[in-house]
Write an enzyme that holds these catalytic residues in place. Structure first.
Site, mmCIF file in Angstrom:
data_model
loop_
_atom_site.group_PDB
_atom_site.id
_atom_site.type_symbol
_atom_site.label_atom_id
_atom_site.label_comp_id
_atom_site.label_asym_id
_atom_site.label_seq_id
_atom_site.Cartn_x
_atom_site.Cartn_y
_atom_site.Cartn_z
ATOM 1 N N GLY A 1 -3.481 13.947 -2.765
ATOM 2 C CA GLY A 1 -3.624 14.861 -2.114
ATOM 3 C C GLY A 1 -3.582 16.324 -2.966
ATOM 4 N N CYS B 1 0.231 6.742 -6.042
ATOM 5 C CA CYS B 1 -0.465 5.821 -5.552
ATOM 6 C C CYS B 1 -1.202 5.221 -7.003
ATOM 7 C CB CYS B 1 -2.101 6.435 -4.877
ATOM 8 S SG CYS B 1 -3.312 5.222 -4.793
ATOM 9 N N CYS C 1 -0.127 2.034 -5.149
ATOM 10 C CA CYS C 1 -1.156 1.306 -4.686
ATOM 11 C C CYS C 1 -2.044 0.460 -5.722
ATOM 12 C CB CYS C 1 -2.325 2.233 -3.837
ATOM 13 S SG CYS C 1 -1.571 3.349 -2.800
ATOM 14 N N LYS D 1 0.152 -2.092 -8.000
ATOM 15 C CA LYS D 1 0.471 -2.994 -6.806
ATOM 16 C C LYS D 1 -0.741 -4.115 -6.741
ATOM 17 C CE LYS D 1 -0.746 -2.763 -2.963
ATOM 18 N NZ LYS D 1 0.047 -1.781 -1.817
ATOM 19 N N TYR E 1 -7.830 11.213 -14.276
ATOM 20 C CA TYR E 1 -7.315 12.259 -13.212
ATOM 21 C C TYR E 1 -7.355 13.609 -13.905
ATOM 22 C CZ TYR E 1 -6.419 9.734 -8.764
ATOM 23 O OH TYR E 1 -6.789 8.985 -7.700
ATOM 24 N N ALA F 1 7.674 22.419 -10.901
ATOM 25 C CA ALA F 1 7.549 23.780 -10.632
ATOM 26 C C ALA F 1 8.360 23.826 -9.167
ATOM 27 C CB ALA F 1 6.069 24.142 -10.191
ATOM 28 N N TYR G 1 5.956 -2.387 4.637
ATOM 29 C CA TYR G 1 4.688 -2.729 3.797
ATOM 30 C C TYR G 1 5.195 -3.205 2.382
ATOM 31 C CZ TYR G 1 1.154 0.505 5.928
ATOM 32 O OH TYR G 1 0.142 0.944 6.792
ATOM 33 N N ILE G 2 6.040 -2.274 1.947
ATOM 34 C CA ILE G 2 6.358 -2.569 0.240
ATOM 35 C C ILE G 2 7.327 -3.800 0.137
ATOM 36 C CG2 ILE G 2 7.482 -1.365 -1.810
ATOM 37 C CD1 ILE G 2 6.724 1.062 -0.727
ATOM 38 N N GLU H 1 4.971 -6.776 0.724
ATOM 39 C CA GLU H 1 4.048 -6.964 -0.295
ATOM 40 C C GLU H 1 4.696 -7.596 -1.688
ATOM 41 O OE1 GLU H 1 0.547 -3.896 1.023
ATOM 42 O OE2 GLU H 1 2.022 -3.094 -0.663
ATOM 43 N N ARG I 1 16.686 -6.539 8.510
ATOM 44 C CA ARG I 1 17.712 -6.130 9.328
ATOM 45 C C ARG I 1 17.326 -6.457 10.751
ATOM 46 N NH1 ARG I 1 18.316 0.318 9.198
ATOM 47 N NH2 ARG I 1 16.314 0.578 9.718
ATOM 48 N N ARG J 1 7.452 -3.986 11.269
ATOM 49 C CA ARG J 1 7.518 -3.365 12.635
ATOM 50 C C ARG J 1 6.299 -2.356 12.708
ATOM 51 N NH1 ARG J 1 10.405 1.175 14.387
ATOM 52 N NH2 ARG J 1 11.419 1.279 12.307
ATOM 53 N N GLY K 1 12.140 1.904 2.554
ATOM 54 C CA GLY K 1 11.558 3.188 3.399
ATOM 55 C C GLY K 1 11.295 4.320 2.181
ATOM 56 N N THR L 1 -2.588 7.160 1.059
ATOM 57 C CA THR L 1 -3.367 7.791 0.034
ATOM 58 C C THR L 1 -4.536 8.442 0.681
ATOM 59 O OG1 THR L 1 -2.850 7.395 -2.211
ATOM 60 C CG2 THR L 1 -5.035 7.343 -1.680
ATOM 61 N N HIS M 1 -23.568 -15.916 8.697
ATOM 62 C CA HIS M 1 -23.229 -17.239 8.395
ATOM 63 C C HIS M 1 -23.391 -17.962 7.264
ATOM 64 C CE1 HIS M 1 -21.940 -20.977 10.478
ATOM 65 N NE2 HIS M 1 -22.800 -21.809 9.894
ATOM 66 N N GLU N 1 -17.784 -13.519 10.696
ATOM 67 C CA GLU N 1 -18.597 -13.758 11.848
ATOM 68 C C GLU N 1 -17.832 -13.990 13.249
ATOM 69 O OE1 GLU N 1 -20.853 -17.406 12.014
ATOM 70 O OE2 GLU N 1 -19.594 -18.105 10.170
HETATM 71 P P1 NDP Z 1 8.468 1.293 5.569
HETATM 72 O O1 NDP Z 1 8.924 2.424 6.300
HETATM 73 O O2 NDP Z 1 7.157 0.828 6.000
HETATM 74 O O3 NDP Z 1 9.557 0.089 5.878
HETATM 75 C C1 NDP Z 1 10.862 0.429 5.523
HETATM 76 C C2 NDP Z 1 11.787 -1.083 5.797
HETATM 77 O O4 NDP Z 1 12.998 -1.075 5.291
HETATM 78 C C3 NDP Z 1 11.638 -1.262 7.105
HETATM 79 O O5 NDP Z 1 11.795 -2.668 7.599
HETATM 80 C C4 NDP Z 1 12.957 -0.807 7.873
HETATM 81 O O6 NDP Z 1 13.577 -1.211 8.610
HETATM 82 C C5 NDP Z 1 13.683 -0.893 6.379
HETATM 83 N N1 NDP Z 1 14.777 -0.305 6.413
HETATM 84 C C6 NDP Z 1 15.018 1.279 6.669
HETATM 85 N N2 NDP Z 1 16.165 1.623 6.382
HETATM 86 C C7 NDP Z 1 17.174 0.718 6.079
HETATM 87 C C8 NDP Z 1 18.460 0.736 5.809
HETATM 88 N N3 NDP Z 1 19.257 1.732 5.696
HETATM 89 N N4 NDP Z 1 18.958 -0.670 5.539
HETATM 90 C C9 NDP Z 1 18.006 -1.766 5.817
HETATM 91 N N5 NDP Z 1 16.763 -1.555 6.048
HETATM 92 C C10 NDP Z 1 16.231 -0.528 6.189
HETATM 93 O O7 NDP Z 1 8.565 1.847 4.203
HETATM 94 P P2 NDP Z 1 8.016 1.202 2.807
HETATM 95 O O8 NDP Z 1 9.131 1.588 1.870
HETATM 96 O O9 NDP Z 1 7.712 -0.152 2.985
HETATM 97 O O10 NDP Z 1 6.767 1.947 2.661
HETATM 98 C C11 NDP Z 1 6.722 3.411 2.749
HETATM 99 C C12 NDP Z 1 5.394 3.888 3.020
HETATM 100 O O11 NDP Z 1 4.411 3.622 2.031
HETATM 101 C C13 NDP Z 1 4.810 3.293 4.252
HETATM 102 O O12 NDP Z 1 5.183 3.778 5.410
HETATM 103 C C14 NDP Z 1 3.440 3.044 4.017
HETATM 104 O O13 NDP Z 1 2.728 4.540 4.697
HETATM 105 C C15 NDP Z 1 3.034 3.496 2.483
HETATM 106 N N6 NDP Z 1 2.665 2.208 2.001
HETATM 107 C C16 NDP Z 1 1.350 1.787 2.299
HETATM 108 C C17 NDP Z 1 0.868 0.552 1.704
HETATM 109 C C18 NDP Z 1 -0.512 0.256 2.286
HETATM 110 O O14 NDP Z 1 -1.100 0.931 2.772
HETATM 111 N N7 NDP Z 1 -0.646 -1.394 1.771
HETATM 112 C C19 NDP Z 1 1.494 -0.250 0.867
HETATM 113 C C20 NDP Z 1 2.853 0.372 0.581
HETATM 114 C C21 NDP Z 1 3.355 1.445 1.063
HETATM 115 P P3 NDP Z 1 13.149 -1.178 10.213
HETATM 116 O O15 NDP Z 1 11.805 -1.667 10.604
HETATM 117 O O16 NDP Z 1 14.251 -1.803 11.033
HETATM 118 O O17 NDP Z 1 13.225 0.300 10.238
#
Ligand code: NDP
Length: 451
Positions: free
Chosen positions: A15, A43, A48, A51, A99, A115, A178-179, A182, A199, A205, A261, A310, A434, A439
């Protein structure tokens, strides 16, 4: 009053770099940018890009097996992590330089330093030097969050994954987003024995339930040990290994990756005293033009925790530069943004999930689930899922969810039609290409259900 700069950007990620470049090269602004780490941000340096290269690396064992099924004499050897890592580091150096050059060519002055803000028009570099600017853009991104459990320091986050000294024999991945998902797939593909602990009752989700189920089934079938409704309560050193205590038992592993997260990077920036409003998670609150409560200060990207992707940060940075320096008031459009999750199989998604669409009036759900010819020929049972969520009244396609190889590539193209407001009938009158997997998107005749 004269300022040192028209714009000072804090953060050289997706950004910040886009905003700096457009403001300088196209808006004629005098721009400075500070980055405390490597240019390119999450990223490029620790997200990204590396990864996706690891995803590619992890896909070769299946390809080699399939090549043999197609009649090739092949022999898979061991994966040499240090060799891959060295090539990866060279590639990241190349990208970081690209970059830097982009910024230099655009006339932006780079400050390789942290900064912080002193007042609405002044930043201070780590060296103590102060600089003034008419506008300040905060684009400091986010950082991994690790819950505070005993032994949390024994875990690594995605930041460290690209620098591992050696690949572990066993790994525990905590989280279901996601992370986590993946990396569970990447590590498994590279030959690591993976346990993913989440959990909740189902990983990923927020994504379409049917797609989530499809991915979970495939990951489990591949051999990932997925433990649901399970949480880690403590980590302990156990000889050379790590002992992981969970709500349903204990296991030993060699690496624990926490992907629970990310949080906005705002700590220590000096925002609180300036009157910049922060949300519950620490995110900077901005309006549609990315302006904060302090008129000279703007923020874009993950630090605002709007849609943490990103390409969205890039759009926000560009819209900010257009608005403030090019006289074109522009709000970044956060609707119908397609994205991909690079699990194996991959998920490509745009628009409403079935669960989100229910309640928005009658909807039709179209699905196709099939074994693609390429891997079926090689004896694999992998299935592809194609799904369309259609508004039964307006006929518009509200959502599209694809699980399978190259789903990210496919959803990018489907996204154009859906963003244009395509109806199911528009899809139907598009002649199939095809034989392809895609398709199936234009040949789904009857709804699987109407809800
Ligand atoms: P997410 O917010 O997607 O997932 C976090 C996961 O950790 C959830 O499953 C969550 O559970 C769990 N969690 C959160 N807090 C706790 C805790 N205290 N104890 C146990 N489990 C916990 O975060 P990510 O780190 O995977 O990714 C961050 C962001 O990065 C994403 O939101 C996405 O936007 C971006 N990203 C995008 C990608 C792509 O486009 N391919 C690839 C990688 C990242 P619950 O579901 O129960 O809340």
């Amino acid at each position: 009053m004269g300022f040192d700069y028209d714009l000072f950007v804090i953060g050289g990620g997706s950004g910040g770099v886009r905003a700096a470049r457009i403001a300088s090269a196209e808006g004629g602004a005098k721009v400075g940018l500070a980055e405390e780490s490597r240019m390119g941000g999450t990223c490029v340096i620790r997200g990204c890009v590396p990864k996706k290269l690891m995803v590619y690396a992890s896909e070769f064992p299946d390809m080699i097996e399939d090549a043999a099924a197609y009649g090739w004499q092949v022999k898979a050897g061991a994966f040499e992590w240090p060799k891959f890592r060295a090539t990866l580091e060279t590639e990241l150096d190349r990208l970081e330089n690209a970059y830097r050059n982009t910024l230099k060519n655009a006339g932006v002055t780079i400050h390789d330093a942290r900064a912080t803000l002193l007042d609405p028009h002044t930043v201070q570099l780590a060296s103590g030097e102060t600089l003034t600017a008419k506008h300040i853009l905060i684009a400091t991104g986010g950082r991994p969050f690790v819950p505070d459990i005993p032994g949390a320091d024994l875990a690594v986050t995605s930041n460290e994954m690209f620098h591992l000294h050696a690949l572990p024999a066993r790994a525990v991945v905590v989280g279901g987003g996601y992370i986590a998902s993946e990396f569970a797939c990447i590590l498994h593909g590279l030959g690591v024995q993976v346990t993913q602990i989440y959990r909740g009752a189902q990983i990923l989700r927020g994504f379409d339930d049917e797609a989530r189920g499809h991915i979970t089934a495939a990951m489990t079938a591949r051999g990932i040990d997925l433990r649901l409704t399970c949480d880690v309560t403590r980590l302990d050193r156990s000889g050379g290994a790590i002992s992981v205590t969970t709500t349903i038992g204990t296991l030993e592993t060699d690496l624990v990756l926490y992907a629970t997260g990310r949080l906005p990077n705002v700590a220590g920036l000096g925002l609180e005293t300036l009157g910049v409003e922060l949300g519950e998670r620490g995110q900077i609150i901005v309006d549609g033009y990315s302006q904060t409560a302090v008129p000279s200060i703007y923020a874009v990207g993950d630090v605002t925790d709007r849609m943490n992707l990103t390409p969205v940060a890039i759009r926000e940075g560009h819209a900010f530069a257009d608005t403030v320096f090019r006289g074109i008031p522009t709000q970044a459009d956060h609707s119908l943004v397609a994205s991909a999750v690079f699990t194996q199989p991959e998920l490509g998604t745009i628009g409403l999930t079935e669960e989100q669409a229910i309640g928005n009036g009658p909807i039709e759900i179209y699905t196709a689930s099939f074994r693609p010819m390429k891997t079926l020929f090689a004896g694999r049972q992998d299935r592809v899922l194609m799904k369309l969520v259609v508004d039964a009244t307006s006929r518009r396609v509200l959502g599209c969810h694809i699980v399978g190889p190259e789903a990210g590539e496919m959803i990018q193209l489907a996204a154009i039609a859906i963003k244009m407001g395509a109806t199911k009938e528009d899809f139907d009158r598009t002649v199939a290409v095809h034989p392809t997997m895609a398709e199936e998107l234009v040949t789904m005749r009857k709804p699987a259900r109407v809800v």
